[in-house]
Design a protein around this motif. Sequence first.
Motif, short mmCIF file in Angstrom:
data_model
loop_
_atom_site.label_atom_id
_atom_site.label_comp_id
_atom_site.label_asym_id
_atom_site.label_seq_id
_atom_site.Cartn_x
_atom_site.Cartn_y
_atom_site.Cartn_z
N GLU A 392 63.95 83.10 39.64
CA GLU A 392 64.08 81.43 40.16
C GLU A 392 64.46 81.71 38.20
O GLU A 392 64.63 82.94 37.42
N THR A 393 65.87 80.31 38.29
CA THR A 393 65.91 79.99 36.73
C THR A 393 65.15 79.02 35.76
O THR A 393 64.95 79.16 34.56
N SER A 394 64.64 78.54 37.08
CA SER A 394 63.40 77.06 36.34
C SER A 394 62.33 77.64 35.93
O SER A 394 61.79 78.67 37.08
N LEU A 395 61.89 77.04 35.06
CA LEU A 395 60.22 77.44 35.07
C LEU A 395 59.63 76.52 35.80
O LEU A 395 58.36 77.15 36.05
N ARG A 396 59.74 75.64 36.47
CA ARG A 396 59.09 75.78 37.41
C ARG A 396 58.90 76.05 38.25
O ARG A 396 57.38 76.26 39.32
N GLN A 397 60.37 76.85 39.00
CA GLN A 397 60.13 77.87 39.90
C GLN A 397 59.56 78.61 40.17
O GLN A 397 58.32 79.56 40.87
N ALA A 398 59.50 79.13 38.95
CA ALA A 398 58.76 80.37 38.66
C ALA A 398 57.63 80.34 38.25
O ALA A 398 56.70 81.35 38.80
N LYS A 399 56.94 79.19 37.84
CA LYS A 399 55.35 79.19 37.89
C LYS A 399 54.89 79.21 39.26
O LYS A 399 53.92 79.67 39.59
N ALA A 400 55.77 77.96 40.23
CA ALA A 400 55.58 78.11 41.98
C ALA A 400 55.33 79.75 42.38
O ALA A 400 54.30 79.78 42.74
N HIS A 401 55.81 80.94 41.90
CA HIS A 401 56.34 81.18 42.73
C HIS A 401 55.27 81.97 42.36
O HIS A 401 54.54 83.16 43.01
N PHE A 402 54.76 82.53 40.83
CA PHE A 402 53.61 83.13 39.86
C PHE A 402 52.33 82.49 40.79
O PHE A 402 51.60 83.51 41.22
N GLU A 403 52.40 80.98 41.13
CA GLU A 403 51.07 80.69 41.81
C GLU A 403 50.65 81.43 42.68
O GLU A 403 49.58 81.68 42.90
N LEU A 407 47.18 83.60 44.11
CA LEU A 407 46.66 82.61 45.56
C LEU A 407 46.09 84.05 46.37
O LEU A 407 45.55 84.00 46.54
N ILE A 408 47.71 84.57 46.48
CA ILE A 408 47.39 85.61 47.74
C ILE A 408 46.28 86.38 47.30
O ILE A 408 46.31 87.09 47.74
N ARG A 409 46.98 86.91 46.49
CA ARG A 409 46.54 87.78 45.91
C ARG A 409 44.55 87.78 45.99
O ARG A 409 43.86 88.95 46.15
N MET A 410 44.40 86.89 45.77
CA MET A 410 42.49 86.74 45.17
C MET A 410 42.38 86.10 46.33
O MET A 410 41.68 86.43 46.32
N LEU A 411 43.21 85.51 47.48
CA LEU A 411 42.80 85.39 48.15
C LEU A 411 41.58 86.52 49.34
O LEU A 411 40.84 86.59 49.52
N LYS A 434 45.25 72.43 49.90
CA LYS A 434 46.31 71.87 49.94
C LYS A 434 47.32 73.06 49.13
O LYS A 434 48.72 72.63 50.20
N LYS A 435 47.04 73.07 48.35
CA LYS A 435 48.30 74.85 47.34
C LYS A 435 48.53 75.42 48.78
O LYS A 435 49.94 76.30 49.53
N ILE A 436 46.87 76.01 49.78
CA ILE A 436 47.73 77.05 50.49
C ILE A 436 48.77 76.68 51.69
O ILE A 436 49.48 77.24 51.81
N LYS A 437 48.21 74.58 51.87
CA LYS A 437 49.46 74.65 52.55
C LYS A 437 50.35 74.31 52.24
O LYS A 437 51.69 74.69 52.50
N SER A 438 51.19 73.97 51.36
CA SER A 438 52.16 73.46 50.15
C SER A 438 53.10 74.99 49.79
O SER A 438 54.09 75.00 49.98
N TYR A 439 52.19 75.99 50.31
CA TYR A 439 53.24 77.41 50.17
C TYR A 439 53.19 77.78 51.23
O TYR A 439 53.62 78.64 51.43
N GLY A 440 52.61 77.62 52.47
CA GLY A 440 52.84 78.06 53.73
C GLY A 440 52.05 79.24 53.71
O GLY A 440 52.63 80.93 53.97
N ILE A 441 51.12 79.80 53.20
CA ILE A 441 50.37 80.40 53.02
C ILE A 441 49.44 80.97 54.44
O ILE A 441 48.77 80.33 54.64
N GLU A 442 49.36 82.05 54.45
CA GLU A 442 48.99 82.62 56.39
C GLU A 442 47.61 82.66 55.87
O GLU A 442 47.58 84.31 54.72
N VAL A 443 46.56 82.79 56.62
CA VAL A 443 45.08 82.80 55.75
C VAL A 443 44.69 83.70 57.26
O VAL A 443 43.24 84.40 57.05
N GLY A 444 45.00 83.74 57.90
CA GLY A 444 44.58 85.12 59.55
C GLY A 444 43.81 84.11 60.24
O GLY A 444 43.91 82.69 60.24
N SER A 445 43.11 84.89 60.82
CA SER A 445 42.18 84.48 61.59
C SER A 445 40.87 85.50 61.58
O SER A 445 40.92 86.41 60.50
#
Length: 445
Positions: A392-403, A407-411, A434-445
Amino acid sequence: MKKILIIDDEKNILTTFRGMLEDEGYQVSTAPSGSAGLTLVRSFEPEVVFLDIWMPEEDGISVLEKIRKESPQTSVVMMSGHGTIETAVKAIRLGAWDYLEKPIHSDKVLVLLDHVYEVRALREQNKELKTELRSQDSLVGNSAAMKRLRQIVSVTAPSNGWVLVYGENGVGKELVARALHRDSTRASERFVAVNCAAIPAELIESELFGHEKGSFTGAMEKKIGKFELAHKGTLFLDEVGDMSLKMQAKILRALQEGQIQRVGGDTTLELDLRVIAATNKDLKQAIRSSEFREDLFYRLNVIPIIVAPLRERREDIAALANHFLKRYNSGRPKRFSAETLQLLQSYPWPGNVRELKNWVERACILCPDETINASPYDEPNQKDSDVFSFGETSLRQAKAHFEKQFLIRMLAENDFNISRTAHTIGVERSHLHKKIKSYGIEVGS
Ligand SMILES: Nc1ncnc2c1ncn2[C@@H]1O[C@H](COP(=O)(O)OP(=O)(O)OP(=O)(O)O)[C@@H](O)[C@H]1O
Ligand SMILES: [Mg+2]
């Protein structure tokens, strides 16, 4: 160093022979009689023994028998100055490697030794490969489900009973089928796998039952079908739930009658088969919707074996991941970080063990470090700990990536419990959702 023992009652033979071999770099020991030689076979442990046939105390043939019995891995080469064909034949029958006529020519001996050591190395390699293959074949995992599965396999394998293996894609159905074959009385015969879903309709009969030369246009050569190949062995019918009704009818008939005819042939071949079938479909449901024949189902489903999906036996994940790591890390020691193992254990693995295996292989290639730090939720080359490793080159993208990574790690650390994770990281549950949904993170079963 390569060790050679020479047993001969003629002193000058021992001396010249020893000198010649030592010049070539062999470590040589000598004995003037059979009994002295046998002692040295035990203590010196030579790979090769040159053994004279005519000796006053005990003749070479009798010494050969003793060496073969006591140390079958030792290669014995017989020598004689006045041998007959009969003694040579007898020696070879008793397990001698070869037979040399005296006088002994050094060129001949050296060529022979090269050959002996080459074959010994190949045998050794073959043994190692077989052990390795067996370990690739073994069912890894110590969950209760896996222990039960191994137990069922060990009881079922020698029974010769027909088996139907159920399970989702990639759970290890074929591995179970191979284990059943390997531990059966048919192990020395063939294991023939047929992918029932992959045979085009017009080739079904020829593939399964074979054909005679010229039996149809394009039949240039005689062909032996899968059923015939599996005679006396195991026929593995894979993906039986995906067979056309036409193919089901053909297979059922062959299985009921226990015999087949090659296409265009007029002889009937009696077959002795053990059939193991596998499917990821619910066959009872398929019967209800008339996609699968009930009579074929009852014929195949003598012993049902169910292989559970990986997400229902998460205890196996670490063992499997380490098993594949050993296979793919090509010598260099590697391990998973504790975090990675945690992520692997929480991931739902829709493609089951195959998906895990592929993931480990990819991670081994893409992570050069000794400790693999990667996530199955992501491509393994994007190390979530390294903020600078992504494009990523923009700060916004980099922040999103980090976020997202955060989240995945903390989940994962909170067993994908959303309320608990939200509490840990200090946000509202609905916000995290909302974040989980917007990033499309799979929370499993
Ligand atoms: N318990 C296990 N231990 C070690 N390796 C395993 C285990 N289960 C599966 N594997 C490996 O995972 C891969 C997939 O297994 P296999 O091909 O047997 O699955 P399958 O159920 O037949 O899949 P599909 O439904 O896609 O045909 C293979 O490489 C197999 O060796
Ligand atoms: Mg399979």
